[in-house]
Enzyme design. Sequence first.
Site, short mmCIF file in Angstrom:
data_model
loop_
_atom_site.label_atom_id
_atom_site.label_comp_id
_atom_site.label_asym_id
_atom_site.label_seq_id
_atom_site.Cartn_x
_atom_site.Cartn_y
_atom_site.Cartn_z
N ASP A 171 21.67 -18.47 36.96
CA ASP A 171 22.86 -18.37 36.11
C ASP A 171 24.06 -19.12 36.68
O ASP A 171 24.70 -19.91 35.98
CB ASP A 171 23.21 -16.91 35.83
CG ASP A 171 23.42 -16.10 37.09
OD1 ASP A 171 23.01 -16.56 38.17
OD2 ASP A 171 23.97 -14.98 37.00
N ARG A 199 33.38 -5.39 44.88
CA ARG A 199 33.97 -6.35 43.96
C ARG A 199 35.42 -6.71 44.27
O ARG A 199 35.78 -7.89 44.24
CB ARG A 199 33.84 -5.85 42.51
CG ARG A 199 32.40 -5.65 42.06
CD ARG A 199 31.53 -6.84 42.44
NE ARG A 199 30.13 -6.64 42.08
CZ ARG A 199 29.12 -6.97 42.85
NH1 ARG A 199 29.34 -7.48 44.05
NH2 ARG A 199 27.88 -6.79 42.45
N ASP A 224 31.31 -4.93 36.17
CA ASP A 224 31.87 -5.88 37.13
C ASP A 224 32.87 -6.87 36.53
O ASP A 224 33.77 -7.33 37.21
CB ASP A 224 30.75 -6.64 37.83
CG ASP A 224 30.12 -5.82 38.94
OD1 ASP A 224 28.96 -6.06 39.26
OD2 ASP A 224 30.79 -4.94 39.48
N SER A 258 16.62 -5.39 38.69
CA SER A 258 17.93 -5.97 38.91
C SER A 258 18.51 -5.28 40.13
O SER A 258 18.60 -4.06 40.17
CB SER A 258 18.81 -5.71 37.68
OG SER A 258 20.15 -6.03 37.95
#
Length: 481
Positions: free
Chosen positions: A95, A176, A205, A257
Amino acid sequence: MAHAFGCGAATGPAGVGLLHREKAGALSGGLPAAGAAGRVQRPGGKGSKGKAIRCASGSEHGGISTATATSSDQKNGGLRGKLNKVVLAYSGGLDTSVIVPWLRENYGCEVVCFTADVGQGDIEMEGLEKKAKASGASQLVVKDLKEEFVSEYIYPCLRAGAVYERKYLLGTSMARPVIAKAMVDVAKEVGADAVAHGCTGKGNDQVRFELTFYALNPELKVVAPWREWDITGREDAIEYAKKHNVPVPVSKKSIYSRDRNLWHLSHEGDILEDPSNEPKEDMYMMSVAPENAPSKPEYLEIGIIAGVPVSINGRDLSPASLLAKLNEIGGKHGIGRIDMVENRLVGMKSRGVYETPGGTIMAAAVRELEALTLDRETMQWKDMLALKYAELVYAGRWFDPLRQSIDAFMENITATTTGSVTLKLYKGSVNVASRKSPNSLYREDISSFENGEIYNQADAEGFIRLYGLPTRVRAMLEKGI
């Protein structure tokens, strides 16, 4: 193994550490996470936090002959507008590899890739410079944030006792803001006018990254390709990469994931999407099954100063080193596995399985020491505010005045939480063996069943009569007395 910036899952991803993200539109592929090649010299210790450990510069087009964008594109703008320079949260997976040419094509901009080392492991930190430049980036910037991550993000949450929805120890949520803050710093260093991430529009996120951008530099433009482009899945991304001569990362496709950092490893997707399915044992990566853990318990003494751990068995360690060591020890004993259904910030429920061996040990030690050092009212208020603190962190509001104010309260009331706790680790369980503190409020001479000068048992009669007066009056009314 993975890719770190397709943030579609509950624990999100757009940061470094994502191993595989194949749900909610996020793609997997290539090496994930983020980092520089193994030959890079890494600065050590607290003083080096945030320091760029690698900056692989090149020409505006990265010295690569890929057809990601023409010179006129960058001069006159792209299909969606014009940006000068964009800092992209980069993992090296499929990605983010296609996001680089997409940004250049759609915004006519130079792309600076950024990767943060938050403890996702060296295997995820290999070959990123080559990948970034092959995708058309002008340079790759890597920063070692491990010590900063633990001391300035994990430890405040640990001190506050922040746990989201009874179980989640906020592994991704805490990572994050430290990554996004570093991106803002890099944007200033390289003169970028925008930042970009690979989070999808279904996860948490995207909120965590963008609220940090807003808080630290509201003038930066934010580009979120997953909310703009027509790519809907892995095959679309591969086709786009081929069209733009971008090498497609090839790796073994994971069915899960995953997001990994020094604090935890999360698992989502595949059979876990049905809450009735038990996780398969081969899914776990940081911990052994409790039934396969050593048959002999291990005792561990955790030294604590002002509410945060500082030592193991009398040996002082830096925050990141201490956590890494506890991960090793806890994983060996099958500690820290959590299976939960949580409420995402965007409204939907999601099911995730988390491995947090070191964090589980730390949390148990701090909580047990507080039993000695905090009085009843203070502990109750701490527990109530901890719920709000966890909610703010989960929602990406790290830089909100409210979280900072609650943090000041937590720091103040835990100033006396100093001492040590000895824990017994055995087949997935963490039990306290002993606790001691020079600031202990526990007095054996008072707590003893024997009468003493300070506490006279006969005094309890008057206390009970007064304390129970409202109950007695209500009963008298009901009985017509």
